[in-house]
Every structure is written in C-alpha cells, then in structure tokens.
Enzyme design. Structure first.
Site, PDB file in Angstrom:
ATOM      1  N   CYS A 118       1.184 -26.051  -8.460  1.00  0.00           N
ATOM      2  CA  CYS A 118       0.822 -25.348  -9.696  1.00  0.00           C
ATOM      3  C   CYS A 118       1.887 -25.757 -10.708  1.00  0.00           C
ATOM      4  CB  CYS A 118       0.813 -23.833  -9.493  1.00  0.00           C
ATOM      5  SG  CYS A 118       0.591 -22.934 -11.033  1.00  0.00           S
ATOM      6  N   CYS A 121       3.002 -22.754 -13.313  1.00  0.00           N
ATOM      7  CA  CYS A 121       3.744 -21.560 -12.888  1.00  0.00           C
ATOM      8  C   CYS A 121       3.924 -21.605 -11.383  1.00  0.00           C
ATOM      9  CB  CYS A 121       3.063 -20.284 -13.374  1.00  0.00           C
ATOM     10  SG  CYS A 121       1.266 -20.252 -13.164  1.00  0.00           S
ATOM     11  N   SER A 122       3.306 -20.665 -10.668  1.00  0.00           N
ATOM     12  CA  SER A 122       3.489 -20.654  -9.211  1.00  0.00           C
ATOM     13  C   SER A 122       2.245 -20.129  -8.516  1.00  0.00           C
ATOM     14  CB  SER A 122       4.704 -19.802  -8.845  1.00  0.00           C
ATOM     15  OG  SER A 122       4.536 -18.485  -9.333  1.00  0.00           O
ATOM     16  N   CYS A 123       1.048 -20.432  -9.043  1.00  0.00           N
ATOM     17  CA  CYS A 123      -0.203 -19.978  -8.423  1.00  0.00           C
ATOM     18  C   CYS A 123      -0.235 -20.414  -6.956  1.00  0.00           C
ATOM     19  CB  CYS A 123      -1.411 -20.561  -9.155  1.00  0.00           C
ATOM     20  SG  CYS A 123      -1.510 -20.042 -10.871  1.00  0.00           S
TER      21      CYS A 123
END
Lengths: 213, 92
Positions: A118, A121-123
């Site tokens: 991702c 972000c940090s999906c």
C-alpha cells in the site's frame, strides 16, 4: 561474541542498544483521544471493559485466520473458485468477521507471483492477517515494492526466475489483498490443519513462500 | 458508462490537493482495466466528512516497463485501484 560490546557506551550493560524513551509531551491527537475516551466513559456511553474487549479483539486477529483460508483453498477446489471470485464472501463463509472489508485474493501459480503493498498508507487485511508488520508501513518498503519489487523480494529471500511474471498490487483504495500462495510439493497426504501450519504471514503478503513440509 | 475489462485507459495528470488515492507515479500512465470493482463513495470527499458521491472504481493493470523505463523485468505488472474520474477515456 554478540554481547562483547564494552567499547560502545551507547549500549546497555546487557550489550543491547538503548531505545529512546517516549517521555515527550503528548501530541494534540493523543490528548484528544484520551479526553474523548474519558468523557465517553464518564457519560456512560462506553465502559472500560468494552474498550478493553475491542483492543483484545484487534490483538486476537492473527495470520492463522488467513492461513486457514489458504489451506481450505488448497484442499477444496470449489472454495478456491469462490475465494478468487469474491474473497469477502469466501472469508465470511468460513466464519471470519471481516466487517465491511472488500477482499481480493490473488493466486500464485507455476508462472505467476503476487506481491501486496500500500504505497499511500498501510492498507492491510487486518481481519484475516492481524496487525501489519512494522516494515510493511515503512516508506522504504512502500516505495521500493513498486519501484524495484524483484530486488525487494531477493532481500526477503525470494529469488524469482526471469520467466515468472510478478504482479504487484498497490492497495490504493477500497480493496484489501491476500496472496493465495502455491501449495508446496510433497503435501498431498497432509490434512487441512497441517497445511495451515505451512502458511506464513509473509507468504500471504507475497514477500515469502509457504514453509516446506 | 462503465468501462469493460480490457479497455485501454490513461490516468489523468491533474494534481489536486487533498485526500487523493491516485498515486503520483501512475499519473499520465496508460494501462488496461483488469476488473470493475463497482461503485464506492469518493474518498476525496468522504475523508472530510462532506457528502460524497459514488464513483465507479476500477482495477487498472500497468506494465512495469511502461511505468519505469529501467525496470528489471518490463513484463511484470502493477495493479492499482483507480476511480473513474481519474481515467481519461478519450486519450488511450
């Protein structure tokens, strides 16, 4: 000797580096979170037990959930078809509470390898894999996984043959991804439970492969 | 009109500020619709808690050699989710 570091004064007497304490002032948002949480409890909207239960629920989710899905797909061809067609419904069918998450499963085959990142972000499919590893959220992984993914994979110990197609999936919006790794050879006689033990977290991100039996 | 899988598309090069889910490295790049994901609320409004219209979300597949001319394996691919208003349908 790993602990023989007497000449380095930034190491503790045990030989490990000191970690900076987090004793700075609270940030604006940390203060806001504490204030709202305490107000909600004071007004009877939430109980501390409910908050703890939610934290426990988040901590209870682990890669074992995803591993169970993978092992089922390895042993049940109809389930595998449903998983690749609609990952969310397949996960729910196995009894996992994935909330509103939209899950896409991507399959590794003899000539295709998949990698999840991702960049924005940090999906991460937390409902199936638990909390993401720290490196997954670093700027280095997020940028290099799309810029030089084969080099990143080699650093993880996965050296893809030149004739394997690598498909990188950038979770830019509403989907969450899980890799369905290829079933290792020599596992024909194993039960679904035994197979699940071979499925590592990294093999479901694509930075690793399942363990050998 | 919903685009069919296989349709060649180009990602717009605009640079609005805000909660944008189209990565910079794909802007101006050409790819192919891999699948249609359906209608989703536009995060560019949703993130600010203002009324958000739904937009069709696509998975678009790009070739690594097109995104990065010095790619180690140009035939490798990159898939990303792109909202319809970021797709330039007239300029494949």
């Amino acid at each position: 000797m790993p602990h023989d570091h007497h000449d380095h004064d930034h190491l503790s007497p045990s030989g490990h580096p000191y970690r900076k304490d987090n004793d700075g002032a609270l940030t604006y948002w940390q203060t806001m979170e504490i204030a709202i949480r305490e107000l909600m409890v004071e007004k009877g909207e939430l109980t501390p037990a409910q908050i703890q239960a939610q934290i426990d629920a988040m901590d209870d989710r682990s890669p074992a959930n995803g591993a169970a899905v993978v092992a089922r797909a390895w042993t049940d061809p109809d389930f595998k078809t449903r998983l690749l067609d609609n990952g969310s419904d397949a996960a729910r069918e196995m009894g996992f509470d994935i909330g509103p998450m939209h899950l896409v499963a991507v399959e590794n085959t003899a000539d295709t390898h998949n990698l999840i990142v991702c960049t924005l972000c940090s999906c991460y499919p937390r409902n199936l894999l638990g909390l993401p590893p720290d490196w997954y959220k670093t700027r280095e992984y997020r940028s290099r996984a799309v810029r030089e993914p084969r080099a990143v994979l080699r650093e993880f110990g996965v050296d893809l043959p030149a004739n394997t197609t690598l498909r990188v999936h950038d979770s830019t919006a509403d989907m969450r991804y899980i890799v369905l790794p290829a079933r290792p050879d020599g596992t024909e006689d194993m039960t679904t439970e035994q197979l699940a033990d071979l499925v590592t977290r990294d093999s479901m991100i694509g930075t690793g492969l399942p363990k050998a039996p | 009109m919903t685009l069919s899988p296989g349709t060649k598309v180009r990602i717009k090069t605009m640079s609005p500020l805000g909660h944008i889910r189209t990565p910079h490295y794909l802007r101006g790049k050409t790819g192919v619709v891999e699948r249609v994901l359906g209608p989703f609320k536009n995060p560019e409004q949703l993130a600010y808690m203002v009324p958000a219209p739904t937009r069709t979300l696509y998975r678009v597949r790009f070739e690594m050699g097109h995104i990065w001319p010095d790619a180690e394996a140009p035939q490798d691919t990159l898939d990303a989710e792109i909202y319809e208003h970021w797709i330039d349908q007239d300029a494949p």
